[in-house]
Design a protein around this motif. Structure first.
Motif, PDB file in Angstrom:
ATOM      1  N   ASP A 454       0.824  -1.208   0.000  1.00 44.05           N
ATOM      2  CA  ASP A 454       0.000   0.000   0.000  1.00 44.05           C
ATOM      3  C   ASP A 454       0.858   1.258   0.000  1.00 44.05           C
ATOM      4  OD1 ASP A 454      -2.620  -0.758  -0.073  1.00 44.05           O
ATOM      5  OD2 ASP A 454      -2.800  -1.002   2.098  1.00 44.05           O
ATOM      6  N   CYS A 455       0.360   2.294  -0.627  1.00 47.11           N
ATOM      7  CA  CYS A 455       1.013   3.593  -0.532  1.00 47.11           C
ATOM      8  C   CYS A 455       0.661   4.199   0.829  1.00 47.11           C
ATOM      9  CB  CYS A 455       0.540   4.512  -1.652  1.00 47.11           C
ATOM     10  SG  CYS A 455       0.933   6.243  -1.379  1.00 47.11           S
ATOM     11  N   GLN A 456       1.670   4.590   1.581  1.00 46.65           N
ATOM     12  CA  GLN A 456       1.441   5.099   2.929  1.00 46.65           C
ATOM     13  C   GLN A 456       0.656   6.411   2.922  1.00 46.65           C
ATOM     14  OE1 GLN A 456       2.213   3.178   5.672  1.00 46.65           O
ATOM     15  NE2 GLN A 456       2.568   1.793   3.969  1.00 46.65           N
ATOM     16  N   ARG A 457       0.841   7.194   1.880  1.00 50.41           N
ATOM     17  CA  ARG A 457       0.184   8.499   1.852  1.00 50.41           C
ATOM     18  C   ARG A 457      -1.273   8.412   1.430  1.00 50.41           C
ATOM     19  NH1 ARG A 457       4.095  11.719  -1.870  1.00 50.41           N
ATOM     20  NH2 ARG A 457       2.555  13.368  -1.683  1.00 50.41           N
ATOM     21  N   CYS A 458      -1.642   7.358   0.790  1.00 49.53           N
ATOM     22  CA  CYS A 458      -3.013   7.267   0.275  1.00 49.53           C
ATOM     23  C   CYS A 458      -3.776   6.060   0.807  1.00 49.53           C
ATOM     24  CB  CYS A 458      -3.007   7.190  -1.247  1.00 49.53           C
ATOM     25  SG  CYS A 458      -2.103   8.513  -2.020  1.00 49.53           S
ATOM     26  N   ASN A 459      -3.077   5.150   1.449  1.00 48.74           N
ATOM     27  CA  ASN A 459      -3.727   3.928   1.915  1.00 48.74           C
ATOM     28  C   ASN A 459      -4.401   3.159   0.790  1.00 48.74           C
ATOM     29  OD1 ASN A 459      -3.138   3.334   4.493  1.00 48.74           O
ATOM     30  ND2 ASN A 459      -4.814   4.532   5.381  1.00 48.74           N
ATOM     31  N   ILE A 472       3.849   2.011  -8.440  1.00 44.84           N
ATOM     32  CA  ILE A 472       3.516   3.440  -8.492  1.00 44.84           C
ATOM     33  C   ILE A 472       2.121   3.652  -7.920  1.00 44.84           C
ATOM     34  CG2 ILE A 472       3.203   5.447  -9.990  1.00 44.84           C
ATOM     35  CD1 ILE A 472       5.088   4.157 -11.988  1.00 44.84           C
ATOM     36  N   CYS A 473       2.006   4.636  -7.059  1.00 46.36           N
ATOM     37  CA  CYS A 473       0.677   4.969  -6.538  1.00 46.36           C
ATOM     38  C   CYS A 473      -0.012   5.903  -7.528  1.00 46.36           C
ATOM     39  CB  CYS A 473       0.772   5.655  -5.178  1.00 46.36           C
ATOM     40  SG  CYS A 473      -0.834   6.284  -4.630  1.00 46.36           S
ATOM     41  N   HIS A 474      -1.159   5.492  -7.985  1.00 47.29           N
ATOM     42  CA  HIS A 474      -1.859   6.288  -8.987  1.00 47.29           C
ATOM     43  C   HIS A 474      -2.662   7.426  -8.383  1.00 47.29           C
ATOM     44  CE1 HIS A 474      -1.494   3.735 -12.780  1.00 47.29           C
ATOM     45  NE2 HIS A 474      -0.482   3.510 -12.000  1.00 47.29           N
ATOM     46  N   HIS A 475      -2.604   7.569  -7.101  1.00 44.12           N
ATOM     47  CA  HIS A 475      -3.311   8.670  -6.471  1.00 44.12           C
ATOM     48  C   HIS A 475      -2.384   9.849  -6.216  1.00 44.12           C
ATOM     49  CE1 HIS A 475      -6.923   6.278  -5.875  1.00 44.12           C
ATOM     50  NE2 HIS A 475      -6.071   5.279  -5.770  1.00 44.12           N
ATOM     51  N   CYS A 476      -1.163   9.556  -5.768  1.00 45.89           N
ATOM     52  CA  CYS A 476      -0.260  10.662  -5.434  1.00 45.89           C
ATOM     53  C   CYS A 476       1.023  10.642  -6.256  1.00 45.89           C
ATOM     54  CB  CYS A 476       0.074  10.648  -3.948  1.00 45.89           C
ATOM     55  SG  CYS A 476       1.126   9.263  -3.495  1.00 45.89           S
ATOM     56  N   GLY A 477       1.238   9.581  -6.993  1.00 48.06           N
ATOM     57  CA  GLY A 477       2.405   9.554  -7.858  1.00 48.06           C
ATOM     58  C   GLY A 477       3.670   9.004  -7.214  1.00 48.06           C
ATOM     59  N   SER A 478       3.633   8.657  -5.944  1.00 46.42           N
ATOM     60  CA  SER A 478       4.858   8.169  -5.301  1.00 46.42           C
ATOM     61  C   SER A 478       5.241   6.805  -5.866  1.00 46.42           C
ATOM     62  CB  SER A 478       4.667   8.082  -3.791  1.00 46.42           C
ATOM     63  OG  SER A 478       3.814   7.020  -3.466  1.00 46.42           O
ATOM     64  N   GLN A 479       6.555   6.521  -5.840  1.00 46.30           N
ATOM     65  CA  GLN A 479       7.070   5.307  -6.462  1.00 46.30           C
ATOM     66  C   GLN A 479       7.904   4.488  -5.487  1.00 46.30           C
ATOM     67  OE1 GLN A 479       9.360   6.464  -9.846  1.00 46.30           O
ATOM     68  NE2 GLN A 479       7.560   7.194 -10.965  1.00 46.30           N
TER      69      GLN A 479
HETATM   70 ZN    ZN Z   1      -0.227   7.569  -2.795  1.00 43.89          ZN
END
Ligand code: ZN
Ligand code: ADP
Ligand code: ZN
Length: 738
Positions: A454-459, A472-479
């Motif tokens: 999971d992306c920590q910033r978006c869950n 890649i998180c498709h919500h915030c762009g983090s990789q």
């Molecule tokens: Zn994210």
């Protein structure tokens, strides 16, 4: 002094990808005073000549008159947009921020878009000879009663088309006989508006409404002369169609038209037959299977009012209607109402706009209402009607979950499921296997402890980008790199969720090689008539094992299918697309309504790594509505639609940096009440050699969203990357994967 007419100026919509109108001179010799808004004219554009639509006529212009080119000619036919349709299309262009010329282009039948005057035959109409005597009339009635009936009808309505007569139950032989006796003749000319008012509405096969149904019909009828939006929420077989039919009665009796929108795949011969059997009025169909001529025919018949009912798929919403009295959108949640390229409208949404503009009721029906619609119904913006009981004697299949984490899998099938399919086939019944069509992996997880990356910033789960070896998180762009082992339990059994589908289909066929397998999806049914053929084979029991995509979930009923297997719902549980769970639930419920009948109840088996997932549990145990209400609470907490509003900017180019930079430059502007998410690579990052990027703009109110989009489009003209990318804007996007 003699009055001489002088030149005027017109603003026209031209089919080019520009968000503007173009001004032309209308020379006096073209009979300027007779020009109508909505008329087609031919204008020079660059080195070409194009068909344009007149949207405004002025005596003057803000441009230097000598620089303005003249209209070449007016198109001399009777086909022009009505004021109502003009207004509607302009509002659609505004709402979707789409080039107006393209909106008009798409609303116009192909034959009317061409410079070359379409060789459209005026409808051939039939009339009785003027000197027809009562003796001749009664003599015919005595000798050939059906011909007599036809003669009576033509006497009443001088000028009816062949298709009208056909709908009213006459045949060519009767027509030919009367023509031979020189009692009737035909002419090719425009016909006045036809009135079907007098042709009795057939009522013999009308059903007695249940109390639930009767209240809905009464409510809709009561609001007939004003805008009102009704949601009819009822499982398959609960009698929604009967409600539509009876709500239509008074509208038709008042000589008004009804527009029925159905999903792409929902326009079955059975649907049509049901309308035809009920109402003795001309019905026009509008769907992708029509050729250009047939499409124009429908358009014209609807425009002149000779079609009482127009049944059609998405683009039927642009049908010109002489006097529309009611709109029905069946299976309103269906994804096919949203156009996914160029002019990205949602036919259901603009149907509501059109109803509002015309001040008429609109009825949305579904067994699984979209969350947007449901929320509007729950808050009282729409009238909310529920059908809780089943009308017929069909049964709903029960949904059960199979925990695949506990099982040996073979080609995506668990042992439990394999056995169930085998038993079903050996009993001589049919089984249907659903496959997820997604060609990418929406999440990765640990096979042992169920850990999800999971992306920590978006869950939200990271999307696997195999080519780049990245998450890649498709919500915030983090990789993030793909971890070599599970950070939670250390296992190296980390796998992507979701698999390649076409191969899987072949393997299942091999596993059950004693039985005939058929695959039904968009690819296998591309050829005209192929779907009908395959479905016929299925109902003739030529095949026992059906492998299909979601298209099999709607519009068809398979009484001999007693087992439906859904191989993979996990992708939907852990998708970057926040609508995935909603769509999964809709699919499962629709499927469970398709299988089995009273004597042979069906079963739906759903494979999952996460059978305890609260969403799945809620759906299976408490039903769609409960599930939807819970999910809506989550959407509200996350401020996702329908609690906020989105626009998706898509950009692509030959190099990834161009679309990325183009979109990033947009984020340098800021707007009240609006937030950007991205830019991020699209889930399908590369297609046809192009790199694709997304930028989502989200706002608390529609007004703020539209103002921001308007500004951004304006700013994009000065964006230095603008000329290097292809870009578009999608208002209320539903598919975030591409
Ligand atoms: Zn994210
Ligand atoms: P839906 O559109 O919700 O799937 P339908 O209107 O097709 O439901 O109804 C399902 C079946 O029940 C049909 O066979 C229909 O003829 C029958 N039916 C609907 N309403 C009634 C009613 N009031 N009385 C008896 N049968 C009904
Ligand atoms: Zn683990």
């Amino acid at each position: 002094m003699a009055i001489t007419s002088t030149d005027k100026y017109v603003k026209v919509a031209i089919p080019v990808p520009m968000r503007q109108l173009f001004t032309y001179k209308l020379p006096a010799k073209l009979n300027v005073n007779a020009i109508k808004l909505g008329e087609r004219v031919i204008v020079p554009f660059g080195s070409r000549q194009v068909v344009a639509i007149v949207l405004a006529v002025d005596d003057d212009t803000e441009y230097a008159a000598e620089k303005i080119k003249s209209i070449l000619s007016r198109v001399k036919d009777n086909f022009s947009f009505s004021a109502e349709l003009l207004n509607f299309l302009q509002r659609c262009a505004d709402y979707y921020h789409h080039p107006i010329g393209d909106v008009f282009q798409q609303a116009l039948p192909v034959l009317l878009r061409q410079i070359k005057q379409p060789d459209v035959e005026l409808p051939q109409i039939w009339l009785t000879k003027e000197s027809l005597t009562d003796e001749e009339h009664t003599a015919t009635q005595k000798r050939a009663p059906k011909q007599g009936e036809l003669l009576t009808l033509l006497k009443q309505h001088q000028g009816m088309t062949w298709s009208e007569l056909l709908t009213l139950g006459f045949n060519k032989a009767q027509l030919n006989a009367l023509e031979k006796k020189q009692l009737i003749y035909s002419e090719s000319r425009p016909v006045e508006v036809f009135s079907w008012q007098d042709s009795a509405l057939q009522q013999d096969n009308r059903l007695e409404l249940s109390a639930e149904q009767a209240i809905i019909v009464a409510t809709i009828k009561e609001m007939q002369k004003q805008f009102s939006c009704h949601l009819v929420d009822g499982i398959t077989g609960s009698g929604k169609t009967e409600v539509y039919l009876q709500a239509m009665e008074e509208v038709l009796a008042a000589n008004k038209q009804v527009l029925v929108l159905v999903p792409e795949i929902g326009l079955t011969p059975q649907t049509l037959a049901r309308f035809e059997q009920r109402f003795n009025v001309p019905i026009c169909l509008h769907h992708s299977g029509l050729n250009d001529k047939e499409r124009l025919q429908t358009w014209l018949e609807a425009q002149r009012g000779s079609a009482a009912i127009v049944i059609g798929t998405r683009s039927a919403i642009f049908t010109p209607l002489h006097d529309l009295g009611l709109i029905i959108v069946d299976e309103e949640h269906d994804g096919s109402f949203k156009q996914q390229d160029s002019f990205r409208y949602n036919a259901r949404d603009i149907a509501i706009l059109r109803a509002r503009q015309l001040n008429i009721p609109i009825v949305l029906g579904s067994a699984t209402p979209s969350f947007e619609t449901l929320q509007n119904a729950l808050t009282g913006r729409y009238h909310y009607h529920q059908l809780k009981k089943r009308a017929g004697n069909a049964s709903t299949a029960k949904i059960s979950l199979i925990d695949v984490a506990q099982q040996q899998m073979e080609h995506g099938l668990s042992g439990t499921l394999k056995q169930a399919i085998k038993n079903t086939l050996e009993r001589g019944e049919q089984a249907l296997v659903f496959l997820n069509r997604r060609g990418y992996a929406p999440a990765i997880n640990c096979q042992e402890c169920h850990w999800i990356a999971d992306c920590q910033r978006c869950n939200k789960p990271y999307t696997l980008h195999q080519g780049q070896g990245l998450l890649i998180c498709h919500h915030c762009g983090s990789q993030k790199r793909i971890p070599p082992q599970c950070p939670s339990c250390g296992s190296v059994r980390i796998k992507s969720l979701g698999q390649g589908t076409e191969q899987l289909e072949e393997r299942i066929g091999e596993l059950f090689s004693d039985f005939s397998t058929v695959r039904i999806d968009r690819d296998s049914t591309r050829k005209k008539g192929e779907l009908a053929k395959l479905l016929q084979q299925v109902s003739d029991k030529e095949h026992q094992l059906l492998i299909g995509t979601q298209m099999l979930a709607k519009g068809h009923h398979f009484p001999d299918v007693t087992l439906v297997a859904v191989l993979d719902v996990d992708g939907a549980l852990f998708s970057y697309d926040f609508r995935a769970a909603e769509h999964m639930a809709q699919l499962l419920v629709q499927v469970s309504g398709r299988a089995g009948r009273a004597s042979k109840p069906g079963k739906v088996m759903v494979q999952s790594n996460f059978p305890d997932h609260p969403l799945l549990q809620d759906l299976v145990n408490n039903g769609y509505q409960h599930f939807a209400k819970q999910a809506l609470i989550e959407r509200q907490q996350a401020m996702l639609p329908p609690f906020s509003f989105q626009a998706l900017f898509r950009a692509d180019a030959n190099y990834p940096s161009y679309p990325e930079k183009f979109l990033r430059a947009l984020t340098e502007h800021s707007f009240d009440g609006c937030q950007f998410a991205g830019p991020v690579p699209a889930a399908m990052e590369k297609k046809a050699g192009k790199f694709r990027y997304h930028l989502i703009l989200q706002a608390k109110s529609r007004k703020q969203l539209h103002q921001a989009v308007f500004q951004l489009i304006h700013h994009s003209a000065n964006n230095e990357w603008q000329s290097k990318v292809r870009w578009s804007v999608d208002i209320d996007p539903v598919d975030l994967s591409w």
